[in-house]
Each structure stands twice: as structure tokens, then as C-alpha cells.
Design an enzyme around this catalytic site. Sequence first.
Site, PDB file in Angstrom:
ATOM      1  N   ILE A  22      38.827  42.123  41.610  1.00 60.55           N
ATOM      2  CA  ILE A  22      38.866  42.616  40.236  1.00 60.55           C
ATOM      3  C   ILE A  22      39.231  41.382  39.420  1.00 60.55           C
ATOM      4  O   ILE A  22      40.402  41.012  39.322  1.00 60.55           O
ATOM      5  CB  ILE A  22      39.894  43.742  40.050  1.00 60.55           C
ATOM      6  CG1 ILE A  22      39.530  44.938  40.938  1.00 60.55           C
ATOM      7  CG2 ILE A  22      39.967  44.179  38.590  1.00 60.55           C
ATOM      8  CD1 ILE A  22      40.488  46.120  40.842  1.00 60.55           C
ATOM      9  N   PRO A  23      38.234  40.704  38.853  1.00 56.20           N
ATOM     10  CA  PRO A  23      38.400  39.314  38.392  1.00 56.20           C
ATOM     11  C   PRO A  23      39.155  39.132  37.072  1.00 56.20           C
ATOM     12  O   PRO A  23      38.574  38.744  36.057  1.00 56.20           O
ATOM     13  CB  PRO A  23      36.956  38.833  38.278  1.00 56.20           C
ATOM     14  CG  PRO A  23      36.194  40.072  37.920  1.00 56.20           C
ATOM     15  CD  PRO A  23      36.858  41.195  38.659  1.00 56.20           C
ATOM     16  N   CYS A  24      40.453  39.369  37.102  1.00 57.68           N
ATOM     17  CA  CYS A  24      41.265  39.159  35.896  1.00 57.68           C
ATOM     18  C   CYS A  24      41.310  37.682  35.511  1.00 57.68           C
ATOM     19  O   CYS A  24      41.672  37.344  34.376  1.00 57.68           O
ATOM     20  CB  CYS A  24      42.669  39.714  36.087  1.00 57.68           C
ATOM     21  SG  CYS A  24      43.513  39.156  37.577  1.00 57.68           S
ATOM     22  N   HIS A  25      40.938  36.784  36.441  1.00 57.65           N
ATOM     23  CA  HIS A  25      40.918  35.356  36.125  1.00 57.65           C
ATOM     24  C   HIS A  25      39.823  35.005  35.115  1.00 57.65           C
ATOM     25  O   HIS A  25      39.835  33.923  34.530  1.00 57.65           O
ATOM     26  CB  HIS A  25      40.740  34.517  37.404  1.00 57.65           C
ATOM     27  CG  HIS A  25      39.442  34.759  38.115  1.00 57.65           C
ATOM     28  ND1 HIS A  25      39.260  35.795  39.014  1.00 57.65           N
ATOM     29  CD2 HIS A  25      38.247  34.106  38.060  1.00 57.65           C
ATOM     30  CE1 HIS A  25      38.027  35.753  39.482  1.00 57.65           C
ATOM     31  NE2 HIS A  25      37.391  34.744  38.926  1.00 57.65           N
ATOM     32  N   ARG A  26      38.869  35.930  34.893  1.00 54.29           N
ATOM     33  CA  ARG A  26      37.766  35.667  33.961  1.00 54.29           C
ATOM     34  C   ARG A  26      38.132  36.002  32.509  1.00 54.29           C
ATOM     35  O   ARG A  26      37.295  35.861  31.622  1.00 54.29           O
ATOM     36  CB  ARG A  26      36.525  36.464  34.375  1.00 54.29           C
ATOM     37  CG  ARG A  26      35.927  35.998  35.702  1.00 54.29           C
ATOM     38  CD  ARG A  26      34.740  36.835  36.138  1.00 54.29           C
ATOM     39  NE  ARG A  26      34.361  36.508  37.514  1.00 54.29           N
ATOM     40  CZ  ARG A  26      33.615  37.283  38.283  1.00 54.29           C
ATOM     41  NH1 ARG A  26      33.158  38.433  37.803  1.00 54.29           N
ATOM     42  NH2 ARG A  26      33.330  36.919  39.519  1.00 54.29           N
TER      43      ARG A  26
END
Length: 345
Positions: free
Chosen positions: A312-316
Site C-alpha cells: 500500500i504505497p504511502c511512499h508515493r
Amino acid sequence: MLTNEIMYNAILKKDITFEGTFITAVKTTGIFCRPTCTARKPKAENVEFFKTTSEAIRKGYRPCKVCNPLEKIGETPDFIKSILDELNADPSLKFKDWDLIQKGIEPSKIRRWFLKNHGITFHAYQRMFRINSAFKRIQDGQAITTAAFDAGYESLSGFGDSFKAIFGVSPLNSKDKQVINITRLETPLGTMFACAVKQGICLLEFTDRKMLETEFKTLAKQLNATIIQGSNHHFDLLKQQLDEYFAGNRKQFSVPLFSPGTEFQQSVWQILQEIPYGATRNYKQQALTLNKPEAVRAVANANGMNRISILIPCHRVIGTDGSLTGYGGGLARKKWLLELEKSNS
């Protein structure tokens, strides 16, 4: 940007959140190290930094024998992998010190490794693995007596005592309980913990995340579960897909996810997964996607509550001004992940 000053301060502090993001090369000795190397630190004027080990090698540097920068940090040794494979195949096995010696394994060596990397001894790990196996069989409808003896227990009373000590209830009253399995995964950016239940992966975090203990407690409470070491059929697919992702060969994940939370949190985590590989969004854009333009701060908070990093790409998600903003795994890792995706998109 990772400036020389930031990287030099990181090696002085042995900051593990920078693991995998750069390599330190020492001009006076001709060696290169990982950021967390415990060897004596060189003067700032005697170092240069590289993004990868291959760059350092091409410049004529050789790997440090103290920190072994060509290996993944915390990687499970082959002799331990072999033992774990045997346990996975037959949870009733009980490896005693004598059995380990017969396999050419020094008991104190495997004990130290488990204490360092799992926080428990190898024998404690085996006990947890057996009880975990029995719990799953009971949940699948197997008789308690059969599950106990198949897991290697010699008496029902001993099994009952061990079961209650871990799960807080007797085997007979365990139908409403769950087990959250936990395992370690080695990545180029450092070691991660993965947790899984029947429905899918429910946690994936770097082991140095400050909020990790709170996340464990919250997850266990939400699922009425106990977190224990053990195998889970989702782990093999997770490891395969993570390896492909870090190699730049995977842009989407298909491993099942299970992330309990409020309805709002679920909606935020869902639109996180809709951000394309190699792209970024800011919190305001995420709020607009939810048709809640006034909820920028709430979106940011829910973003920070995500327990399944990378998948779940919260880094994006970045700041409105283009800054990286916060990231539980550390800004250096966030920058590395974004650069990985940009270069392979």
C-alpha cells in the site's frame, strides 16, 4: 537530497534507516561499507559515497570484512534455512542440542542468531511453531487430541498449559481467537517484519519503525489475535513479489492484503493503491480524489496509519511543495523507493 553531510552524519550514528540507500567508501583504506558498519569511522575528507556496491567496486574499492556490504543485512544463514524448512515440513520435530551437533551446527551459534534476530531462543521458536501448528489445525476443525499429538505434544495437559499460556484461553475455548503469524524478510533496504492471517498480509514494516510496537498491539486487539512466529501460505508469495519489486521487475502486487481500520482509513488506503507505479500524489490531491477537499490533514493522518508499507504505497505521497514529508521507514528509504520506481517506470 542525500547530501554528503547527511550521509556522513548517518554513518557516525550508524543509522539503520539509511541501510541500502548509499555506500561509504574510505579513500585511505580502499574499502567500502554499509551505513551501519561498526568499524572505526574515517574523517569526512577521507570518504566518498556511492549509490550502489557495484559503483564502489568499479572505482577499485573492496568490501569491508566487518559489515559485509555485499550481503543483505540480517540475512538468514543457509544452515538455519535448512532447519526451518524441516520444521515447516513437520512441526512435530524437536531439535535438541544433540540433534544440532549431529548436523554440524553449534547450538550456541543458532541460539545467538535467534536471540538477535527474533528476540527468542531457537528452542522457544520451536515451541511457538508447534503451538501455532496445533492452533491452526483446531481452527480447521481437527480434534484437539489429534492436533496436540500431531504437533509433537506428549500429553494433553502439557499441551493445554502451553496453549493457555500463549493464547490466554484453553484449546476448547479458542474458536474466537486468531493467530497473526510473523516472519522476517531481508530486503536491500534492511530487515522487515511481515504479519499475515488467513485473509492476507496485514502488516509489512521495517523493523526499526518507531511505531512498530504500537502497530502490533493495535492489530492484535482489532483481530482478537495473538502474534507468534510461524509460517503462513501468504509469506512465500510476498517474498517472491518483493524480490521482484526491489529488482525493478514488478510494478503491481497480487498478494492478498487484509488491513482492518475505520471506513475513512480504508478509503485512504484504497486510493493509495491507485497511485500508478513511478508517480506521486500530494495529500491535497488525495483528499480531492476522495471528494473531501477539506480533509487534507485527516488524509495525511490515515496515510501515516498504514501498516502495509510498499504494497500500500504511502511512499508515493509527497508534500504540496514537492518535499518528501514524513515516512515511517525514514526519508532516505522513501527517496530510494521513489527513485527505484521512477527509473523502472
